[in-house]
Design an enzyme around this catalytic site. Structure first.
Site, PDB file in Angstrom:
ATOM      1  N   LYS A 170     -30.090  27.042 -12.226  1.00 51.12           N
ATOM      2  CA  LYS A 170     -28.828  26.314 -12.397  1.00 51.12           C
ATOM      3  C   LYS A 170     -27.628  27.202 -12.061  1.00 51.12           C
ATOM      4  O   LYS A 170     -26.713  26.778 -11.375  1.00 51.12           O
ATOM      5  CB  LYS A 170     -28.653  25.830 -13.848  1.00 51.12           C
ATOM      6  CG  LYS A 170     -29.663  24.837 -14.330  1.00 51.12           C
ATOM      7  CD  LYS A 170     -29.307  24.317 -15.720  1.00 51.12           C
ATOM      8  CE  LYS A 170     -29.238  25.368 -16.807  1.00 51.12           C
ATOM      9  NZ  LYS A 170     -30.516  25.982 -17.184  1.00 51.12           N
ATOM     10  N   ARG A 178     -26.527  19.703 -23.440  1.00 52.67           N
ATOM     11  CA  ARG A 178     -27.889  20.161 -23.684  1.00 52.67           C
ATOM     12  C   ARG A 178     -28.571  19.355 -24.769  1.00 52.67           C
ATOM     13  O   ARG A 178     -29.633  19.748 -25.253  1.00 52.67           O
ATOM     14  CB  ARG A 178     -27.828  21.621 -24.137  1.00 52.67           C
ATOM     15  CG  ARG A 178     -28.408  22.604 -23.122  1.00 52.67           C
ATOM     16  CD  ARG A 178     -28.104  23.997 -23.632  1.00 52.67           C
ATOM     17  NE  ARG A 178     -28.972  25.020 -23.162  1.00 52.67           N
ATOM     18  CZ  ARG A 178     -28.614  25.913 -22.254  1.00 52.67           C
ATOM     19  NH1 ARG A 178     -27.469  25.831 -21.639  1.00 52.67           N
ATOM     20  NH2 ARG A 178     -29.437  26.884 -21.934  1.00 52.67           N
ATOM     21  N   ARG A 215     -35.628  38.921 -14.684  1.00 49.74           N
ATOM     22  CA  ARG A 215     -34.255  38.858 -14.164  1.00 49.74           C
ATOM     23  C   ARG A 215     -33.399  40.050 -14.606  1.00 49.74           C
ATOM     24  O   ARG A 215     -33.502  40.505 -15.742  1.00 49.74           O
ATOM     25  CB  ARG A 215     -33.532  37.616 -14.708  1.00 49.74           C
ATOM     26  CG  ARG A 215     -34.099  36.328 -14.297  1.00 49.74           C
ATOM     27  CD  ARG A 215     -33.135  35.198 -14.483  1.00 49.74           C
ATOM     28  NE  ARG A 215     -32.752  34.897 -15.856  1.00 49.74           N
ATOM     29  CZ  ARG A 215     -32.295  33.703 -16.247  1.00 49.74           C
ATOM     30  NH1 ARG A 215     -32.172  32.722 -15.374  1.00 49.74           N
ATOM     31  NH2 ARG A 215     -31.957  33.498 -17.491  1.00 49.74           N
ATOM     32  N   ARG A 217     -30.224  40.313 -19.833  1.00 46.45           N
ATOM     33  CA  ARG A 217     -29.775  39.520 -20.973  1.00 46.45           C
ATOM     34  C   ARG A 217     -30.714  39.750 -22.155  1.00 46.45           C
ATOM     35  O   ARG A 217     -31.923  39.804 -21.977  1.00 46.45           O
ATOM     36  CB  ARG A 217     -29.770  38.032 -20.604  1.00 46.45           C
ATOM     37  CG  ARG A 217     -28.570  37.653 -19.784  1.00 46.45           C
ATOM     38  CD  ARG A 217     -28.674  36.268 -19.245  1.00 46.45           C
ATOM     39  NE  ARG A 217     -29.106  35.260 -20.222  1.00 46.45           N
ATOM     40  CZ  ARG A 217     -29.093  33.956 -19.988  1.00 46.45           C
ATOM     41  NH1 ARG A 217     -28.671  33.504 -18.819  1.00 46.45           N
ATOM     42  NH2 ARG A 217     -29.497  33.097 -20.888  1.00 46.45           N
ATOM     43  N   ARG A 231     -36.652  29.230 -25.901  1.00 44.44           N
ATOM     44  CA  ARG A 231     -35.635  28.484 -25.155  1.00 44.44           C
ATOM     45  C   ARG A 231     -36.278  27.299 -24.422  1.00 44.44           C
ATOM     46  O   ARG A 231     -35.694  26.223 -24.314  1.00 44.44           O
ATOM     47  CB  ARG A 231     -34.927  29.417 -24.163  1.00 44.44           C
ATOM     48  CG  ARG A 231     -33.939  30.363 -24.860  1.00 44.44           C
ATOM     49  CD  ARG A 231     -33.601  31.576 -24.025  1.00 44.44           C
ATOM     50  NE  ARG A 231     -32.874  31.260 -22.820  1.00 44.44           N
ATOM     51  CZ  ARG A 231     -32.809  32.076 -21.762  1.00 44.44           C
ATOM     52  NH1 ARG A 231     -33.425  33.240 -21.769  1.00 44.44           N
ATOM     53  NH2 ARG A 231     -32.126  31.725 -20.705  1.00 44.44           N
TER      54      ARG A 231
HETATM   55  P1  AMP Z   1     -27.891  29.828 -20.674  1.00 43.48           P
HETATM   56  O1  AMP Z   1     -27.101  30.972 -20.162  1.00 43.48           O
HETATM   57  O2  AMP Z   1     -27.428  28.504 -20.134  1.00 43.48           O
HETATM   58  O3  AMP Z   1     -29.375  30.013 -20.517  1.00 43.48           O
HETATM   59  O4  AMP Z   1     -27.614  29.753 -22.254  1.00 43.48           O
HETATM   60  C1  AMP Z   1     -27.956  30.824 -23.108  1.00 43.48           C
HETATM   61  C2  AMP Z   1     -27.889  30.390 -24.560  1.00 43.48           C
HETATM   62  O5  AMP Z   1     -26.557  29.964 -24.897  1.00 43.48           O
HETATM   63  C3  AMP Z   1     -28.772  29.208 -24.923  1.00 43.48           C
HETATM   64  O6  AMP Z   1     -30.123  29.591 -25.165  1.00 43.48           O
HETATM   65  C4  AMP Z   1     -28.068  28.699 -26.179  1.00 43.48           C
HETATM   66  O7  AMP Z   1     -28.342  29.541 -27.297  1.00 43.48           O
HETATM   67  C5  AMP Z   1     -26.588  28.889 -25.831  1.00 43.48           C
HETATM   68  N1  AMP Z   1     -26.058  27.675 -25.150  1.00 43.48           N
HETATM   69  C6  AMP Z   1     -25.718  27.538 -23.834  1.00 43.48           C
HETATM   70  N2  AMP Z   1     -25.275  26.303 -23.571  1.00 43.48           N
HETATM   71  C7  AMP Z   1     -25.330  25.618 -24.751  1.00 43.48           C
HETATM   72  C8  AMP Z   1     -25.012  24.283 -25.133  1.00 43.48           C
HETATM   73  N3  AMP Z   1     -24.569  23.370 -24.246  1.00 43.48           N
HETATM   74  N4  AMP Z   1     -25.187  23.943 -26.436  1.00 43.48           N
HETATM   75  C9  AMP Z   1     -25.619  24.828 -27.353  1.00 43.48           C
HETATM   76  N5  AMP Z   1     -25.967  26.107 -27.046  1.00 43.48           N
HETATM   77  C10 AMP Z   1     -25.823  26.503 -25.761  1.00 43.48           C
END
Ligand code: AMP
Length: 239
Positions: A13, A89, A128, A171, A182
Site C-alpha cells: 500500500k 481499517r 523490510r 520498524r 497485525r
Molecule cells: P501501517 O504502517 O499502516 O502498517 O500501520 C502500523 C500500525 O499503526 C498498525 O498496526 C496500527 O497499530 C496503527 N494504525 C495504522 N492505521 C490505523 C488505523 N486506521 N486505525 C487504527 N490503528 C492504525
C-alpha cells in the site's frame, strides 16, 4: 484524485500510495506514518500509549484515529485530493469517514483492494528496512541495496565498523510475532470493510502479488480504464 488503498500489512500500500500521489500531485496519507511520528517523543504519554498499541499489532482507538485524519484532510495540500493508506481499517472507521467526507463535501474516486496471499506476507514484511535519511525502502531478500553500507537513492553511507551508526531502519512492529498479530487484526477488523465498499459499488480489486510496476498499472487501469493498461487479467478473489 481521492482514493483509498486497502490491503493487509505488506501488500505494498505504501509504495503504491507514494507512486499514485506523485503522479497525481496529491499527498499520500498514511495513518501508520502519522502515528509513528507521534511515538518519537518519549515524553509524550499519548505517543507512548500509541507505540504500545502498535507494537502489539492492535488498532489505535477510533477517537484518536478519526480526529487525526479529519484534521489532516483539512490541510490545504488535500484540496485537490489525497491517497489514503491504512485508513479506514474497520467498518466503524469507514462509517466515520463517510460521514466526515459528506460534511466536508468530498466524493471518493475509488476504493482499491490490493489482494495478496497471506503465506507470502510474513516473509515480505519481516525482511523490510529503509534508509534512515531518505526513507527509500529495501528488503533482505527481494531488494538489497547495491552496497550493503550505502543507500542507492540518496547515497547516505555508514561506517561498517560502527553498527551503532547504521543508516538502516527497521520498524519495531515488523518482527514475525507482531506481523502475525497485525494479519489477524486485518482479517478480523479490516477485511469486513471490503463487502461494505463492495455493496456501495466502489470497490476495485488488483493483484498485489504481481510485480510492483504491474500493480501500479492495474491501479491506473481500474481508476481510469481509458488511460491505464489494456492487458488486465480478470481480478482474482482474495480473502
Ligand atoms: P501501517 O504502517 O499502516 O502498517 O500501520 C502500523 C500500525 O499503526 C498498525 O498496526 C496500527 O497499530 C496503527 N494504525 C495504522 N492505521 C490505523 C488505523 N486506521 N486505525 C487504527 N490503528 C492504525
Amino acid at each position: 484524485m481521492r482514493v483509498i488503498l486497502i490491503g493487509p500489512p505488506g501488500a505494498g500500500k505504501g509504495t503504491q500510495a507514494t507512486r499514485l500521489a506523485e503522479k497525481h500531485n496529491v499527498p499520500s496519507i498514511s495513518t501508520g506514518d502519522l502515528f509513528r511520528a507521534r511515538t518519537k517523543d518519549k515524553n509524550d504519554p499519548l505517543g507512548q500509549q500509541i507505540k504500545a498499541i502498535m507494537d502489539a499489532g492492535q488498532l489505535v482507538p477510533n477517537e484518536i484515529t478519526v480526529k487525526m485524519i479529519s484534521e489532516r484532510l483539512d490541510q490545504p495540500d488535500c484540496k485537490n485530493g489525497f491517497i489514503l493508506d491504512g485508513f479506514p481499517r474497520s467498518v466503524e472507521q469507514a462509517e466515520s469517514l463517510d460521514k466526515m467526507l459528506k460534511e466536508k463535501g468530498i466524493k471518493l474516486d475509488g476504493v482499491i483492494q490490493i489482494g495478496v496471499d497471506d503465506d507470502k506476507l510474513v516473509e515480505r514484511i519481516s525482511g523490510r528496512f529503509s534508509c534512515g535519511k531518505c526513507g527509500e525502502g529495501y528488503h533482505d531478500k527481494f531488494k538489497k541495496p547495491a552496497d550493503p553500507h550505502q543507500c542507492n537513492k540518496c547515497g547516505a553511507k555508514e561506517d561498517p565498523k560502527d553498527p551503532e551508526a547504521s543508516i538502516w531502519k527497521r520498524r519495531s512492529d515488523d518482527n514475525e510475532e507482531t506481523v502475525r498479530g497485525r494479519l489477524h487484526t486485518y482479517h478480523t477488523q479490516t477485511a469486513p470493510i471490503l463487502p461494505y465498499y463492495d455493496a456501495k459499488g466502489v470497490l476495485k480489486v488488483v493483484d498485489g502479488m504481481a510485480a510492483m510496476d504491474d500493480v501500479t498499472r492495474q491501479i491506473e487501469d481500474v481508476l481510469d480504464p481509458k488511460q491505464g493498461a489494456k492487458t488486465l487479467a480478470p481480478p482474482k478473489k482474495f480473502g
